[in-house]
Scaffold this active site. Structure first.
Site, PDB file in Angstrom:
ATOM      1  N   TYR A   7      11.345  -0.480 -11.345  1.00  0.00           N
ATOM      2  CA  TYR A   7      10.046  -0.946 -10.863  1.00  0.00           C
ATOM      3  C   TYR A   7       9.070  -1.007 -12.029  1.00  0.00           C
ATOM      4  O   TYR A   7       8.382  -2.014 -12.246  1.00  0.00           O
ATOM      5  CB  TYR A   7       9.499  -0.021  -9.771  1.00  0.00           C
ATOM      6  CG  TYR A   7       8.081  -0.360  -9.372  1.00  0.00           C
ATOM      7  CD1 TYR A   7       7.824  -1.435  -8.533  1.00  0.00           C
ATOM      8  CD2 TYR A   7       7.003   0.370  -9.858  1.00  0.00           C
ATOM      9  CE1 TYR A   7       6.522  -1.770  -8.188  1.00  0.00           C
ATOM     10  CE2 TYR A   7       5.700   0.057  -9.512  1.00  0.00           C
ATOM     11  CZ  TYR A   7       5.470  -1.022  -8.669  1.00  0.00           C
ATOM     12  OH  TYR A   7       4.166  -1.354  -8.345  1.00  0.00           O
ATOM     13  N   THR A  63      -0.866   2.498   0.173  1.00  0.00           N
ATOM     14  CA  THR A  63      -0.173   1.429   0.890  1.00  0.00           C
ATOM     15  C   THR A  63       1.180   1.952   1.369  1.00  0.00           C
ATOM     16  O   THR A  63       1.558   3.075   1.080  1.00  0.00           O
ATOM     17  CB  THR A  63       0.065   0.206  -0.020  1.00  0.00           C
ATOM     18  OG1 THR A  63       1.016   0.565  -1.030  1.00  0.00           O
ATOM     19  CG2 THR A  63      -1.224  -0.277  -0.652  1.00  0.00           C
TER      20      THR A  63
END
Length: 176
Positions: free
Chosen positions: A72, A109
């Site tokens: 990532y 989130t």
């Protein structure tokens, strides 16, 4: 963010394909159209994570070793390198298009609660989000500022952080 190793239909590591290659390709396809617009810009969403990343050109697919967060981070480093290099290239070419990098900062989130597994999910999602993360409305400010404010990138260069966006008139700081 941080899924188990998987490849796109084209054979690319999925995070690299989704977070970087798709945006790179779309930018290339739209650049001529953007140049014809009024105050055109490309906003690349990055992260603070490139600080922890290394571009593993010898193993972009993770075949020889895969760590979900490392890949990532690598995808976000590729975004940052792309945004800075596009900025340099457009400026040298005299293009009216501006390349800006923006990152939302640590924003609460579902990335932290739905994708990582085990300890990552507990630390990031269940503990980190309520205690340390900012609300999504505040996390959106850097991208909105980079995309819409005429002054974005004019004196600070192409990088927009949560703090730089919050200092802009009209951006304010939404309540935590």
């Amino acid at each position: 963010m941080a899924p188990p190793r998987s490849l796109s239909a084209q054979g690319h590591e999925l995070q690299f394909a989704c977070n970087h290659l798709g945006h790179f390709a779309l930018t290339g396809l739209l650049l001529d159209l953007l140049a014809a617009g009024r105050d055109p810009r490309v906003v690349t969403v990055s992260s603070v994570n490139p600080r922890r990343a290394v571009l593993r050109f010898d193993d972009l697919t993770g075949e020889r070793g895969y760590a979900p967060m490392a890949f990532y981070n690598q995808s976000k480093l590729a975004d940052a390198v792309f945004g800075w290099e596009l900025h340099r290239w457009l400026a040298e070419a005299g293009s009216p298009v501006r390349s800006l990098l923006a990152h939302p900062g640590y924003t609460a989130t579902n990335l932290q609660t739905s994708t990582p597994t085990g300890l990552w999910r507990v630390v990031l999602g269940r503990v980190g989000n309520p205690l340390l993360a900012q609300p999504p409305a505040r996390g959106a400010l850097p991208q909105l500022y980079a995309a819409t404010d005429p002054a974005a990138g004019s004196s600070s260069g192409p990088a927009v952080s949560p703090d730089s966006a919050a200092r802009r008139p009209g951006c304010g700081r939404p309540p935590r």
